[in-house]
Write an enzyme that holds these catalytic residues in place. Structure first.
Site, mmCIF file in Angstrom:
data_model
loop_
_atom_site.group_PDB
_atom_site.id
_atom_site.type_symbol
_atom_site.label_atom_id
_atom_site.label_comp_id
_atom_site.label_asym_id
_atom_site.label_seq_id
_atom_site.Cartn_x
_atom_site.Cartn_y
_atom_site.Cartn_z
ATOM 1 N N THR A 111 0.812 -1.216 0.000
ATOM 2 C CA THR A 111 0.000 0.000 0.000
ATOM 3 C C THR A 111 0.847 1.268 0.000
ATOM 4 O OG1 THR A 111 -1.713 -1.191 1.222
ATOM 5 C CG2 THR A 111 -1.851 1.214 1.211
ATOM 6 N N GLU A 112 0.383 2.274 -0.736
ATOM 7 C CA GLU A 112 1.077 3.557 -0.794
ATOM 8 C C GLU A 112 0.128 4.690 -0.406
ATOM 9 O OE1 GLU A 112 4.391 2.302 -4.145
ATOM 10 O OE2 GLU A 112 3.073 4.000 -4.548
ATOM 11 N N THR A 166 1.748 -2.490 8.493
ATOM 12 C CA THR A 166 1.712 -3.123 9.805
ATOM 13 C C THR A 166 3.067 -3.753 10.099
ATOM 14 O OG1 THR A 166 -0.644 -3.595 9.508
ATOM 15 C CG2 THR A 166 0.493 -4.794 11.242
ATOM 16 N N GLU A 168 -6.929 -5.604 3.653
ATOM 17 C CA GLU A 168 -6.809 -6.702 2.682
ATOM 18 C C GLU A 168 -7.832 -6.582 1.553
ATOM 19 O OE1 GLU A 168 -4.231 -8.135 3.066
ATOM 20 O OE2 GLU A 168 -3.936 -9.267 4.908
#
Length: 385
Positions: A125-126, A157, A362
């Site tokens: 993720t960005e 995380t 997710e």
């Protein structure tokens, strides 16, 4: 339902349940309040072999099946979801290396991950990405006989705790999703900066940070699998990750139900336990029914994975239903507790805050519906469901 489990699976489930009750549950509320990372709890999880449940024994893990992994996740999440999501992120990293790494990479990086000597993190993720994972901006530029990674990741995380990362970066931007590669990045490399823990609504004790990569030097033998195959790898890893998150959602929902049952039996109104009232009974019945249904979906997806079969649709279904069932259970749990449910006196308010993430992480519920529909539309006409 648990009659379908093997004796080994039931024994393992009980051992994790006992551990979670004794070691995780007592301090979960306090850690949520202070934001303290559950380091001691994670170390005890490592000692139990929980950081390598589904990793083969040849690479330092327990060598158990994926169904056993979901059993453990549910039990842990019932006690402390923040510690559980630490495990989920760690397993994304470890599973990626297991599935796509070379033998040398597995020996070097997977073994310490499975044995809990190192915490892992998975960086896809960005800041501007979200559901558009294929549009990532982090680049891996060829440099000599290796790579230089530049860009940023967000909502990672274990970001400040991990010693090993799997990082997705573009190696051929002109090819879009087919130009993304996966790399093993050691946490000690120069140019890798970790942000502060993000102040979150729930999972406050979990470690969630940004990662900044400034010309990070990555040796050539840290490329995972073939160049430009990283996005396909990530989608494969996310199938298993979604089932794990669904199991976590069930643990949270179970917490809501069990706490609500206890409260309803002990709280009196109009000279009766509120459990005597039909309105309360119906909420409890709905919670229990949806938890059982969600668990069946998780078991189906896990068993397909254990059998080596494709389970993309089943994983999305399990994640979608379990996460939304957890949110509904949390809403009902707070309602059953009345005014107390809106305070920190009882844990249902923490479950309420944690359940919401299950509908986002997710892949959002909206993305799961897209995946399910896409898989349905691939089905040959005339097939039954």
């Amino acid at each position: 339902m648990d009659d379908e489990l093997t004796g080994q699976q039931r024994a393992f489930q009980e051992s994790v349940r006992d551990f979670a009750r004794a070691e995780l549950a007592p301090g979960a509320g306090k850690r949520d309040e202070t934001g303290e990372f559950p380091l001691a709890a994670v170390k005890k999880m490592a000692q139990m072999g929980l950081l390598g449940i589904a990793i083969p024994s040849a690479y330092g893990g327990q060598g158990l099946d994926f169904t056993s992994y979901t059993l453990a996740v549910e039990e842990l999440a019932r006690a402390d979801a923040a510690a559980t999501i630490t495990l989920l992120a760690h397993m994304l990293c470890a599973t990626h290396i297991l599935n796509f790494g070379s033998e040398e990479q597995k020996r070097c990086f997977l073994v310490p991950l499975a044995q809990g000597e190192v915490i892992g993190a998975w960086a896809l993720t960005e800041p501007g990405g979200g559901s558009d994972a294929a549009g990532l901006r982090t680049e891996a530029a060829a440099a000599g006989d290796g790579w230089r990674l530049t860009g940023s990741k967000y909502f990672i995380t274990n970001g400040s705790k991990a010693g090993t990362f799997v990082v997705m970066a573009a190696t051929d931007r002109s090819r879009g999703a087919k130009g993304i590669s996966a790399f093993i990045v050691e946490g000690s490399l120069p140019g890798l900066t970790r942000g502060k823990n993000i102040d979150k609504l729930g999972f406050r004790a979990s470690d969630t940070t940004a990662l900044m990569l400034d010309n990070v030097p990555v040796p050539p033998d840290r490329l995972l699998g073939e160049q430009n195959s990283g996005f396909a790898q990530a989608m494969d890893i996310l199938d298993a990750g979604r089932v794990g998150l669904a199991a976590m959602a069930i643990g949270i929902a179970r917490g809501c139900l069990e706490e609500s049952l206890s409260y309803a039996k002990g709280r009196h109104a109009f000279d009766h336990p509120i459990a005597d009232f039909q309105a309360i009974q119906w909420m409890l019945a709905d919670m229990a029914t949806e938890i059982d249904a969600a668990r069946l979906l998780v078991r189906r997806a896990a068993r397909l994975k254990d059998a080596g079969m494709r389970f993309t649709r089943e994983a999305a279904m399990a994640k979608l239903f379990a996460s939304e069932a957890a949110m509904r259970a949390a809403v009902k749990g707070v309602q059953i507790h009345g005014g107390y449910g809106y305070t920190r006196v009882y844990p249902v308010e923490r479950y309420f805050r944690e359940a919401k993430l299950c509908e986002i992480g997710e892949g959002t519920s909206e993305m799961q519906r897209m995946v399910i529909a896409r898989e349905l539309l691939k089905t040959v006409q005339g097939s039954t469901f």
